[in-house]
Motif scaffolding. Structure first.
Motif, PDB file in Angstrom:
ATOM      1  N   ILE A  59       0.822  -1.214  -0.034  1.00 54.41           N
ATOM      2  CA  ILE A  59       0.067   0.041   0.034  1.00 54.41           C
ATOM      3  C   ILE A  59       0.708   1.344  -0.095  1.00 54.41           C
ATOM      4  O   ILE A  59       0.815   2.219  -0.964  1.00 54.41           O
ATOM      5  CB  ILE A  59      -1.044   0.040   1.086  1.00 54.41           C
ATOM      6  N   VAL A  60       1.934   1.377   0.945  1.00 52.38           N
ATOM      7  CA  VAL A  60       2.607   2.535   1.081  1.00 52.38           C
ATOM      8  C   VAL A  60       3.655   2.599  -0.253  1.00 52.38           C
ATOM      9  O   VAL A  60       3.689   3.770  -0.815  1.00 52.38           O
ATOM     10  CB  VAL A  60       3.411   2.463   2.374  1.00 52.38           C
ATOM     11  N   GLY A  61       4.115   1.323  -0.705  1.00 52.31           N
ATOM     12  CA  GLY A  61       5.113   1.260  -1.901  1.00 52.31           C
ATOM     13  C   GLY A  61       4.241   1.660  -3.156  1.00 52.31           C
ATOM     14  O   GLY A  61       4.575   2.659  -4.027  1.00 52.31           O
ATOM     15  N   GLY A  62       2.983   1.314  -3.242  1.00 56.44           N
ATOM     16  CA  GLY A  62       2.156   1.483  -4.387  1.00 56.44           C
ATOM     17  C   GLY A  62       1.672   2.877  -4.459  1.00 56.44           C
ATOM     18  O   GLY A  62       1.770   3.547  -5.603  1.00 56.44           O
ATOM     19  N   ALA A  63       1.321   3.417  -3.408  1.00 56.75           N
ATOM     20  CA  ALA A  63       1.095   4.944  -3.138  1.00 56.75           C
ATOM     21  C   ALA A  63       2.359   5.885  -3.738  1.00 56.75           C
ATOM     22  O   ALA A  63       2.388   6.933  -4.101  1.00 56.75           O
ATOM     23  CB  ALA A  63       0.507   5.113  -1.719  1.00 56.75           C
ATOM     24  N   ALA A  64       3.539   5.618  -2.916  1.00 55.69           N
ATOM     25  CA  ALA A  64       4.523   6.282  -3.477  1.00 55.69           C
ATOM     26  C   ALA A  64       5.176   6.337  -4.814  1.00 55.69           C
ATOM     27  O   ALA A  64       5.341   7.155  -5.439  1.00 55.69           O
ATOM     28  CB  ALA A  64       6.043   5.471  -2.483  1.00 55.69           C
ATOM     29  N   LEU A  65       4.580   5.053  -5.378  1.00 49.16           N
ATOM     30  CA  LEU A  65       4.989   5.326  -6.884  1.00 49.16           C
ATOM     31  C   LEU A  65       4.244   6.031  -7.606  1.00 49.16           C
ATOM     32  O   LEU A  65       4.698   6.671  -8.412  1.00 49.16           O
ATOM     33  CB  LEU A  65       4.841   3.864  -7.494  1.00 49.16           C
ATOM     34  N   ILE A  66       2.695   6.152  -7.279  1.00 50.03           N
ATOM     35  CA  ILE A  66       1.722   7.042  -8.036  1.00 50.03           C
ATOM     36  C   ILE A  66       2.184   8.447  -8.005  1.00 50.03           C
ATOM     37  O   ILE A  66       2.143   8.992  -8.906  1.00 50.03           O
ATOM     38  CB  ILE A  66       0.463   6.708  -7.158  1.00 50.03           C
ATOM     39  N   PHE A  73      13.724   4.384  -3.362  1.00 55.50           N
ATOM     40  CA  PHE A  73      13.546   3.523  -2.277  1.00 55.50           C
ATOM     41  C   PHE A  73      12.272   2.650  -2.358  1.00 55.50           C
ATOM     42  O   PHE A  73      12.516   1.451  -2.199  1.00 55.50           O
ATOM     43  CB  PHE A  73      13.375   4.409  -0.797  1.00 55.50           C
ATOM     44  N   ALA A  74      11.369   3.061  -2.761  1.00 61.19           N
ATOM     45  CA  ALA A  74       9.914   2.330  -2.803  1.00 61.19           C
ATOM     46  C   ALA A  74      10.145   1.361  -3.866  1.00 61.19           C
ATOM     47  O   ALA A  74       9.724   0.124  -3.464  1.00 61.19           O
ATOM     48  CB  ALA A  74       8.693   3.103  -3.156  1.00 61.19           C
ATOM     49  N   ALA A  75      10.475   1.581  -4.984  1.00 56.23           N
ATOM     50  CA  ALA A  75      10.875   0.807  -5.961  1.00 56.23           C
ATOM     51  C   ALA A  75      11.841  -0.316  -5.564  1.00 56.23           C
ATOM     52  O   ALA A  75      11.558  -1.596  -5.875  1.00 56.23           O
ATOM     53  CB  ALA A  75      11.382   1.320  -7.218  1.00 56.23           C
ATOM     54  N   LEU A  76      12.998  -0.091  -4.901  1.00 57.28           N
ATOM     55  CA  LEU A  76      13.797  -0.999  -4.452  1.00 57.28           C
ATOM     56  C   LEU A  76      13.263  -1.926  -3.515  1.00 57.28           C
ATOM     57  O   LEU A  76      13.431  -3.190  -3.380  1.00 57.28           O
ATOM     58  CB  LEU A  76      15.108  -0.270  -3.949  1.00 57.28           C
ATOM     59  N   ALA A  77      12.672  -1.528  -2.539  1.00 56.39           N
ATOM     60  CA  ALA A  77      11.868  -2.215  -1.485  1.00 56.39           C
ATOM     61  C   ALA A  77      10.916  -3.246  -2.363  1.00 56.39           C
ATOM     62  O   ALA A  77      10.778  -4.571  -1.937  1.00 56.39           O
ATOM     63  CB  ALA A  77      11.189  -1.318  -0.532  1.00 56.39           C
ATOM     64  N   LEU A  78       9.983  -2.754  -3.049  1.00 49.86           N
ATOM     65  CA  LEU A  78       9.081  -3.618  -3.871  1.00 49.86           C
ATOM     66  C   LEU A  78       9.626  -4.543  -4.656  1.00 49.86           C
ATOM     67  O   LEU A  78       9.366  -5.751  -4.771  1.00 49.86           O
ATOM     68  CB  LEU A  78       8.123  -2.758  -4.646  1.00 49.86           C
ATOM     69  N   ALA A  79      10.920  -4.191  -5.179  1.00 49.84           N
ATOM     70  CA  ALA A  79      11.546  -5.243  -6.056  1.00 49.84           C
ATOM     71  C   ALA A  79      12.140  -6.408  -5.268  1.00 49.84           C
ATOM     72  O   ALA A  79      11.852  -7.356  -5.609  1.00 49.84           O
ATOM     73  CB  ALA A  79      12.907  -4.690  -6.809  1.00 49.84           C
TER      74      ALA A  79
END
Length: 136
Positions: A59-66, A73-79
């Motif tokens: 949720i937080v990572g997806g919102a950060a990407l939006i 950081f969000a992309a690396l964590a999600l990867a």
């Protein structure tokens, strides 16, 4: 030509990646018991904590990407999350023969998603983002 497309393509990439993670995180939140049960079924320790961590990250990572905030950081964590989840939940090498095709497809789809996320981590969100507005 591609230079002119960098910002719209970066935005589209972020939105498409978020379209995978944000709904998945919300589904984990609304179906929390089922998520915990699924995690339990593969034998992971602390399934409730794992489910909570996964839904927050998605949720937080997806919102950060939006919005393009903390994108690298969000992309690396999600990867990293996607790679780990692929080996745990889409282990096509250990499923019955009639399940290999779909499981393998999901595994390699996730590998490709992780690659796209790593590209976002490497190149950033583009100028159409909060990162750019903040000068990050």
């Amino acid at each position: 030509m591609f230079t002119q497309l960098q910002n719209p393509l970066s935005l589209i990439a972020r939105l498409l990646m978020a379209a995978l993670f944000l709904p998945a995180g919300i589904a984990k939140l609304t179906g929390f018991e089922g998520t915990v049960g699924y995690i339990t079924s593969v034998g992971l320790p602390a399934p409730t904590l794992a489910a909570l961590a996964a839904l927050v990250l998605e949720i937080v990572g997806g919102a950060a990407l939006i919005v393009g905030l903390g994108t690298r950081f969000a992309a690396l964590a999600l990867a990293l999350f996607t790679l780990v989840a692929s080996f745990i939940f889409h282990a096509y090498w250990s499923v019955p023969a009639d399940q290999v095709f779909v499981t393998q497809l999901l595994f390699f789809k996730n590998i490709a998603v992780a690659g796209g996320l790593m590209a976002l981590a490497a190149f950033g969100a583009g100028t159409w983002s909060l990162d750019a507005r903040r000068g990050s």
